[in-house]
Design a protein around this motif. Structure first.
Motif, PDB file in Angstrom:
ATOM      1  N   VAL A 176       3.195   9.634  -7.010  1.00  0.00           N
ATOM      2  CA  VAL A 176       4.061   7.970  -6.756  1.00  0.00           C
ATOM      3  C   VAL A 176       3.978   7.132  -6.602  1.00  0.00           C
ATOM      4  CG1 VAL A 176       3.129   9.320  -4.781  1.00  0.00           C
ATOM      5  CG2 VAL A 176       5.463   8.024  -4.432  1.00  0.00           C
ATOM      6  N   SER A 177       5.012   5.976  -6.905  1.00  0.00           N
ATOM      7  CA  SER A 177       4.700   4.335  -7.896  1.00  0.00           C
ATOM      8  C   SER A 177       5.774   4.225  -6.423  1.00  0.00           C
ATOM      9  CB  SER A 177       4.945   4.434  -8.646  1.00  0.00           C
ATOM     10  OG  SER A 177       4.128   4.812  -9.600  1.00  0.00           O
ATOM     11  N   ALA A 178       5.094   2.387  -6.239  1.00  0.00           N
ATOM     12  CA  ALA A 178       6.315   1.928  -5.234  1.00  0.00           C
ATOM     13  C   ALA A 178       7.471   1.292  -6.804  1.00  0.00           C
ATOM     14  CB  ALA A 178       5.567   0.753  -4.478  1.00  0.00           C
ATOM     15  N   ARG A 179       8.444   1.453  -6.426  1.00  0.00           N
ATOM     16  CA  ARG A 179       9.415   0.391  -7.096  1.00  0.00           C
ATOM     17  C   ARG A 179       9.270  -1.470  -7.392  1.00  0.00           C
ATOM     18  NH1 ARG A 179      15.360   3.742  -7.725  1.00  0.00           N
ATOM     19  NH2 ARG A 179      14.341   5.867  -8.238  1.00  0.00           N
ATOM     20  N   THR A 212       0.691  -1.249  -0.126  1.00  0.00           N
ATOM     21  CA  THR A 212      -0.321  -0.271   0.334  1.00  0.00           C
ATOM     22  C   THR A 212       1.029   1.238   0.143  1.00  0.00           C
ATOM     23  OG1 THR A 212      -0.046   0.085   2.632  1.00  0.00           O
ATOM     24  CG2 THR A 212      -1.616  -1.336   1.751  1.00  0.00           C
ATOM     25  N   ILE A 213       0.321   2.170  -0.500  1.00  0.00           N
ATOM     26  CA  ILE A 213       1.436   3.980  -0.823  1.00  0.00           C
ATOM     27  C   ILE A 213      -0.205   4.569  -0.457  1.00  0.00           C
ATOM     28  CG2 ILE A 213       0.468   3.940  -3.162  1.00  0.00           C
ATOM     29  CD1 ILE A 213       4.311   4.756  -3.151  1.00  0.00           C
ATOM     30  N   CYS A 250       5.658   9.832   1.067  1.00  0.00           N
ATOM     31  CA  CYS A 250       5.092   8.839   0.475  1.00  0.00           C
ATOM     32  C   CYS A 250       5.349   7.828   2.000  1.00  0.00           C
ATOM     33  CB  CYS A 250       5.062   8.634  -0.524  1.00  0.00           C
ATOM     34  SG  CYS A 250       6.387   7.512  -0.704  1.00  0.00           S
ATOM     35  N   THR A 251       4.288   7.225   1.945  1.00  0.00           N
ATOM     36  CA  THR A 251       4.448   5.692   3.177  1.00  0.00           C
ATOM     37  C   THR A 251       3.854   4.864   2.365  1.00  0.00           C
ATOM     38  OG1 THR A 251       3.392   7.593   5.000  1.00  0.00           O
ATOM     39  CG2 THR A 251       3.388   5.329   5.355  1.00  0.00           C
ATOM     40  N   ILE A 252       4.730   3.974   2.509  1.00  0.00           N
ATOM     41  CA  ILE A 252       4.560   2.375   1.530  1.00  0.00           C
ATOM     42  C   ILE A 252       4.932   1.405   2.473  1.00  0.00           C
ATOM     43  CG2 ILE A 252       7.390   2.337   1.490  1.00  0.00           C
ATOM     44  CD1 ILE A 252       6.902   1.236  -1.575  1.00  0.00           C
ATOM     45  N   ALA A 253       3.585   0.844   3.003  1.00  0.00           N
ATOM     46  CA  ALA A 253       4.124  -0.640   3.755  1.00  0.00           C
ATOM     47  C   ALA A 253       3.476  -1.950   2.748  1.00  0.00           C
ATOM     48  CB  ALA A 253       2.873  -0.249   4.579  1.00  0.00           C
ATOM     49  N   GLY A 254       3.956  -2.866   3.395  1.00  0.00           N
ATOM     50  CA  GLY A 254       3.694  -4.246   2.646  1.00  0.00           C
ATOM     51  C   GLY A 254       4.603  -4.507   2.030  1.00  0.00           C
ATOM     52  N   THR A 255       5.797  -3.986   2.116  1.00  0.00           N
ATOM     53  CA  THR A 255       7.174  -4.512   1.368  1.00  0.00           C
ATOM     54  C   THR A 255       8.746  -4.329   2.362  1.00  0.00           C
ATOM     55  OG1 THR A 255       8.281  -4.846  -0.693  1.00  0.00           O
ATOM     56  CG2 THR A 255       7.115  -2.400  -0.402  1.00  0.00           C
TER      57      THR A 255
END
Length: 376
Positions: free
Chosen positions: A96-99, A30-31, A50-55
């Motif tokens: 903003v995209s998760a790499r 999730t981002i 940005c906040t990124i979770a699950g990785t």
């Protein structure tokens, strides 16, 4: 003794299941991004987070819809707005995209604000509008409540009145320019029931104020179109002031001296009134069909209608003003001598015998001053 084959079979089954099903470590990514919407002045920078979770891979890629014409953004989320507003937008989408999985992304909006301009359109909104070109306010009232020195309030074509949400008088802050789209298409109409000498549509009381390219009138031909209490560098230019009791009322002291130029003042009972000891500079105005006076000079005021310096002609036109009771283009009720050089008034073939058009010391038994139309 026979050995059981069951453990070997179970081991084979577990190995097969594990090898045939690939592991997706990114399935729960999730981002999010904050702020979701930011107001950004042209040429300035704001930071998005940005906040990124699950990785375990927290690397992201930032991008701007429309490319560099709409601004730039770096790898940390710092967005810099363009120095000029893009042609057709004032809102820029930022992604903003998760790499770890480019299908996982979040978006935000940068609302571009021109710090020098506030926009008003009759189709705008005072509730959801932002005062920008594509998200304008609906009323001049709202724009003036937000305006500060150095800003332009740009008013689009249409009719602005009480029914559209205006609250009168419209009071312009110091240092602000109010500019209509065109004096033939931007109409500001005052309410009914205005006091003919006390209520105004616009009140100008401060330094460095400009009012231009507007058509200003009252709904019942009463009240004052513009009440000008002069400040330094105050200008009324390029307007049409029509169907008020007084078109422009100038009061206050001899300094500062406001400039009233290139206006069309048509169908007001009195075109311009000067009062107290003010000394406005009147240039290139067209005053027509005002049934009482084209210009009334009260108290100790001393308007400049063109001095005896040939390089400073008034170039004001005053015609068809006055009726059977008040038949004067200019009524000088002050004791001052008023120079009025280089204007276009009705039949000035004999400027020394101006009884028919000018009320001054020749008509008055009191202390009225002279109005001098010639260089001699």
């Amino acid at each position: 003794m026979r050995k059981s084959a069951i453990p070997a079979i179970l081991a084979l089954l577990i190995f097969a299941c594990g090898s045939d099903k690939p592991t997706d470590n990114n399935q729960g990514i999730t981002i999010t991004v904050e702020p979701v919407r930011a107001l950004v002045d042209l040429g300035t920078t704001v930071h998005f987070y940005c906040t990124i979770a699950g990785t375990d891979n927290h690397s992201v890629t930032w991008s701007i819809d429309g490319g560099v014409a709409n601004g730039t953004i770096d790898s940390t989320g710092s967005y810099t707005a363009p120095s000029d507003l893009p042609a057709n937008i004032d809102s820029v989408m930022i992604t903003v995209s998760a790499r770890a999985d480019l299908a996982k992304y979040a978006t935000a909006w940068a609302i571009l604000i021109d710090p020098d301009k506030i926009h008003v359109q009759i189709t705008g909104s005072d509730t959801t509008g932002l005062g920008t070109r594509w998200h304008p306010y609906r009323t001049i009232t709202k724009a003036l409540s937000r305006a500060h020195s150095g800003q332009f309030v740009l008013v689009g074509s249409g009719e602005y009145n009480e029914a559209t949400g205006e609250h009168f008088p419209l009071q312009v802050p110091a240092g602000v320019t109010v500019q209509g789209s065109n004096r033939d298409s931007t109409f500001v109409i005052g309410p009914g029931g205005m006091n003919p000498t006390l209520d105004a549509i616009f009140e100008i009381n401060g330094d460095a104020i400009t009012l231009t390219s507007l058509c200003i009138s009252s709904s019942n031909s009463m009240g004052v179109g513009i009440w000008l209490r002069p400040g330094f560098f105050t200008t009324l230019t390029g307007n049409q002031i029509t169907e008020n009791y007084i078109g422009i009322y100038v009061s206050g002291g001899p300094n500062p001296r406001p400039v009233v130029s290139n206006n069309r003042i048509i169908g007001d009972s009195i075109g311009i009134v000067t009062a107290d000891s003010c000394a406005p500079i009147l240039r290139n105005n067209y005053i027509y069909n005002c049934p009482k006076y084209g210009l009334e000079i009260r108290n100790l005021s001393r308007p400049d209608l063109g001095t005896n310096n040939t390089n400073s002609a008034g170039n004001d036109t005053i015609r068809n003003c006055g009726d059977a009771s008040y038949h004067y283009l200019v009524f000088n009720g002050s004791p001052n001598t008023i120079w009025a050089i280089g204007n276009s008034w009705q039949d000035q073939s004999n400027v020394e015998n101006n009884d028919q058009y000018i009320y001054d010391d020749e008509e008055s038994s009191d202390a009225s001053g002279d109005v001098i139309l010639s260089q001699q």
